[in-house]
Design a protein around this motif. Sequence first.
Motif, PDB file in Angstrom:
ATOM      1  N   TRP A 162      38.097  97.743  39.598  1.00  0.00           N
ATOM      2  CA  TRP A 162      37.488  98.290  40.256  1.00  0.00           C
ATOM      3  C   TRP A 162      38.207  98.267  41.656  1.00  0.00           C
ATOM      4  CZ3 TRP A 162      35.232  96.049  44.778  1.00  0.00           C
ATOM      5  CH2 TRP A 162      34.601  96.839  45.524  1.00  0.00           C
ATOM      6  N   ALA A 163      38.663  97.208  42.159  1.00  0.00           N
ATOM      7  CA  ALA A 163      39.233  96.865  43.229  1.00  0.00           C
ATOM      8  C   ALA A 163      40.585  97.453  43.518  1.00  0.00           C
ATOM      9  CB  ALA A 163      39.418  95.256  43.482  1.00  0.00           C
ATOM     10  N   GLN A 164      41.236  97.553  42.447  1.00  0.00           N
ATOM     11  CA  GLN A 164      42.676  98.111  42.381  1.00  0.00           C
ATOM     12  C   GLN A 164      42.851  99.647  42.393  1.00  0.00           C
ATOM     13  OE1 GLN A 164      44.873  96.335  38.932  1.00  0.00           O
ATOM     14  NE2 GLN A 164      44.029  94.285  39.357  1.00  0.00           N
ATOM     15  N   ARG A 165      41.578 100.193  41.722  1.00  0.00           N
ATOM     16  CA  ARG A 165      41.230 101.430  42.023  1.00  0.00           C
ATOM     17  C   ARG A 165      40.945 102.152  43.226  1.00  0.00           C
ATOM     18  NH1 ARG A 165      41.103 105.257  37.944  1.00  0.00           N
ATOM     19  NH2 ARG A 165      41.369 104.418  35.939  1.00  0.00           N
ATOM     20  N   ILE A 166      40.078 101.196  44.086  1.00  0.00           N
ATOM     21  CA  ILE A 166      39.843 101.382  45.471  1.00  0.00           C
ATOM     22  C   ILE A 166      41.137 101.638  46.378  1.00  0.00           C
ATOM     23  CG2 ILE A 166      38.758 100.445  47.459  1.00  0.00           C
ATOM     24  CD1 ILE A 166      36.631 101.973  45.461  1.00  0.00           C
ATOM     25  N   VAL A 167      41.943 100.358  46.264  1.00  0.00           N
ATOM     26  CA  VAL A 167      43.096 100.595  47.103  1.00  0.00           C
ATOM     27  C   VAL A 167      44.105 101.584  46.780  1.00  0.00           C
ATOM     28  CG1 VAL A 167      42.850  97.944  47.696  1.00  0.00           C
ATOM     29  CG2 VAL A 167      44.398  98.790  45.877  1.00  0.00           C
ATOM     30  N   THR A 168      44.117 102.260  45.399  1.00  0.00           N
ATOM     31  CA  THR A 168      45.093 103.247  45.183  1.00  0.00           C
ATOM     32  C   THR A 168      44.328 104.577  45.189  1.00  0.00           C
ATOM     33  OG1 THR A 168      44.474 102.701  42.908  1.00  0.00           O
ATOM     34  CG2 THR A 168      46.308 101.664  43.855  1.00  0.00           C
ATOM     35  N   PHE A 169      43.052 104.501  46.003  1.00  0.00           N
ATOM     36  CA  PHE A 169      42.311 105.913  46.161  1.00  0.00           C
ATOM     37  C   PHE A 169      42.171 106.575  44.640  1.00  0.00           C
ATOM     38  CE2 PHE A 169      44.743 104.956  49.752  1.00  0.00           C
ATOM     39  CZ  PHE A 169      43.919 104.846  50.953  1.00  0.00           C
ATOM     40  N   ARG A 170      41.454 105.803  43.640  1.00  0.00           N
ATOM     41  CA  ARG A 170      41.290 106.348  42.435  1.00  0.00           C
ATOM     42  C   ARG A 170      40.163 105.605  42.107  1.00  0.00           C
ATOM     43  NH1 ARG A 170      44.142 104.557  38.338  1.00  0.00           N
ATOM     44  NH2 ARG A 170      45.061 102.760  39.550  1.00  0.00           N
ATOM     45  N   PRO A 171      38.907 105.768  42.742  1.00  0.00           N
ATOM     46  CA  PRO A 171      37.684 105.111  42.787  1.00  0.00           C
ATOM     47  C   PRO A 171      37.056 105.402  41.398  1.00  0.00           C
ATOM     48  CG  PRO A 171      37.264 106.762  44.424  1.00  0.00           C
ATOM     49  CD  PRO A 171      38.889 106.837  43.964  1.00  0.00           C
ATOM     50  N   ASP A 172      36.445 104.235  40.723  1.00  0.00           N
ATOM     51  CA  ASP A 172      35.942 104.503  39.496  1.00  0.00           C
ATOM     52  C   ASP A 172      35.192 103.223  39.241  1.00  0.00           C
ATOM     53  OD1 ASP A 172      34.695 105.044  36.981  1.00  0.00           O
ATOM     54  OD2 ASP A 172      36.759 105.269  35.984  1.00  0.00           O
ATOM     55  N   ALA A 173      33.733 103.520  39.501  1.00  0.00           N
ATOM     56  CA  ALA A 173      32.855 102.178  39.549  1.00  0.00           C
ATOM     57  C   ALA A 173      32.141 102.003  38.333  1.00  0.00           C
ATOM     58  CB  ALA A 173      31.782 102.063  40.695  1.00  0.00           C
ATOM     59  N   ASN A 174      32.353 102.759  37.178  1.00  0.00           N
ATOM     60  CA  ASN A 174      31.737 102.622  35.933  1.00  0.00           C
ATOM     61  C   ASN A 174      31.730 101.221  35.237  1.00  0.00           C
ATOM     62  OD1 ASN A 174      30.871 105.369  36.133  1.00  0.00           O
ATOM     63  ND2 ASN A 174      32.850 106.142  35.121  1.00  0.00           N
TER      64      ASN A 174
END
Length: 237
Positions: A162-174
């Motif tokens: 989740w954190a790495q997707r946030i910083v790479t602008f690919r949010p996915d909280a599933n």
Amino acid sequence: MNLLHNFFFNVYPYICLSVFLMGSLARFDRDQYTWKSDSSQLLRKGQLRWGSNLFHLGILFLFFGHSVGLLTPHWVYEPFITPAHKQLVAVVAGGVAGAVCFVGLTLLLHRRIFDPRIRLTSHRTDLLILVVLWCQLVLGLVTLPFSLGHSDGTVMLALSEWAQRIVTFRPDANGLIPLDWPYKVHLVLGMTIFLLFPFSRLVHVWSGFGTLAYVLRPYQVVRSRRIGLPHGSRSTR
């Protein structure tokens, strides 16, 4: 619930980061004289010394530990350590650092609240941010037994993803949906601290990181300049 989950873990992080960065810049540009940590060291110095040292030692370890643990891709450490072992190391090291930080912060909070002179000289935001940090530490310590209950490392992988997707602008909280509530509240409150950062005394953290640039800067070359004086005269200081 799905709408709230999507907001807090896909949208709210970018709101907090935007306010954190732009607010810090605006604070420095408009209110440089408030860019500091107010000192009350003349009052109850012993409690301040112990509380401040323990708090800063613990919080720095937790900050860098969380940053490295969450933002390091799995393939980097996979040849050396399994996710289960990494999660166990994080629980043990984070537990020790969290306990040290908790003791220090409790001393600082007790000093601010129960000493009338310090309480009168404290801003409301000082007390607010200490209370928020204290609650965040408690929540972090509460997550430790839950992490031990998931010893296969799945929690660590879900949080890192989740954190790495946030910083790479690919949010996915599933991946966060199955996690227990302490993790989710801990994440939301942690992001809220970044939201409050520019409006509190926490901005002095930027100055601490700024000293690293000062240490690494090149030496300044200073050459003496001799000024000719008339015969028989002498220089004075």
